[in-house]
Enzyme design. Structure first.
Site: not given
Ligand code: ADE
Ligand code: ZN
Length: 335
Positions: A14, A16, A194, A197, A275-276
């Site tokens: 996971h 991005h 997703h 969340e 994630d990011d």
């Molecule tokens: N785009 C990038 N990170 C995300 C996240 N955690 N949830 C939804 N969209 C995303």
């Molecule tokens: Zn994500």
């Protein structure tokens, strides 16, 4: 423990690619493309990265992605992340990319996919890190828009493994994308999304029953519905959990209150992911390290999490077995 985690062979499921954009690279690319960004220094950027919810983050994330123009920009962004994978013993990664973030700004789909996939190919050869791409539809846009993206992707089908669904969850349920997911699966893409969340358990049910997903991204809110938990366990669906993302976006209060341990105890197949990472304060190893400390996870727990990361990847079974054996030998060497 830190050393055990750092050398642990693992997969990241996971991630991005637009969320790996470190401030230094963002400044460099902004400068070469002559684009103004509203930050003058790394310190200013770091100050702006204080989020109270998902939307807060997304506004800044899309702004950052706006400096990516040329194929080389997408290549540099991706290769820079893959170098970090090699440093962290991430042996395989399944990378999400958001084509619409770029095509909406007039960047060709081809520019995005070629830059990213060339970096993946080079990393496989030079860094021994394998990767798959997950093309993610932006859920705040329409299903019609997603269909356009699906169509644009078809000439590059062999470069893309799966489709995902990301961006603003509340008010954009999975059912909104029923038809485009059906069409995506018919084209041979594996469906993930997703769900849960910020959204309610009902959104996870929809992702399961309507989008027929093969893996759940996040899924935290499944814990609010015991029948849903049972169903996820029964279907043997993995959840790609992102601890530092969850605290940064205030999905959980702090890591001590993170439900990862509880998820494992309930029989859910959990993986740990970043994630990011450029926005949430840590790469995948930092996620493992911090959640280990907060929940007092054992080496056996960490071994289970890393096993899940390979087992629930989309790799063919012979390659999975190869990685799982390498992991088992690593674990045994520490006992
Ligand atoms: N785009 C990038 N990170 C995300 C996240 N955690 N949830 C939804 N969209 C995303
Ligand atoms: Zn994500």
């Amino acid at each position: 423990m830190k050393k055990f985690i750092e050398n642990l062979p693992k997969a990241e499921l996971h991630l991005h690619i637009e969320g790996t954009f470190e401030p230094a690279l963002m400044f460099e690319i902004a400068q070469r493309n002559k684009i103004d960004i509203p930050f003058k220094s790394v310190e200013e950027i770091e100050k702006a990265y204080q989020f109270s919810c998902l939307q807060d983050f997304l506004d800044i994330y899309y702004q950052g992605a706006g400096v990516l123009i040329h194929e080389q920009d997408f290549y540099d962004l991706t290769y820079s992340y893959l170098k970090k994978c090699a440093e962290q013993n991430v042996r395989h990664t399944e990378i999400m990319f958001d084509p619409q973030t770029h095509t909406e700004r007039g960047i060709a789909f081809e520019t995005v996919i070629n830059g990213i996939s060339k970096a993946c190919k080079d990393a496989e050869e030079n860094l021994n890190v394998s990767s798959y791409l997950i093309m993610s539809y932006l859920r705040h846009l329409s299903e019609e828009d997603a269909f356009k993206t699906l169509k644009q992707s078809l000439p590059f089908k062999e470069k893309i493994k799966a489709v995902g669904l990301d961006s603003s969850e509340m008010g954009n349920p999975p059912s909104k994308f029923k038809e485009v997911y059906k069409a995506s699966v018919e084209e041979g893409y594996i469906p993930v999304a997703h769900a849960g969340e910020e959204g309610p358990p009902e959104y996870i049910w929809e992702a399961l029953d309507i989008l027929k997903i093969a893996r759940i991204d996040h899924g935290n809110n499944a814990l609010k519905d015991p029948d849903l938990v049972k169903e996820i366990v029964k279907r043997d669906l993995a959840m790609t959990v992102c601890p530092l993302s969850n605290t940064a976006l205030q999905v959980v209060k702090d890591l001590k209150n993170h439900p990862l341990r509880k998820m494992m105890d309930l029989g859910l197949k959990v993986t740990v992911n970043s994630d990011d990472p450029a926005y949430f304060g840590g790469q995948v190893n930092k996620n493992y390290i911090e959640i280990q400390k907060a929940l007092d996870l054992t080496q056996e727990d960490l071994y289970q999490l890393a096993k899940n990361s390979f087992k629930y990847s989309f790799l063919p079974s012979d390659i999975k077995q190869k990685y799982l054996l390498e992991l088992k030998n690593y674990y045994k060497s520490w006992q």
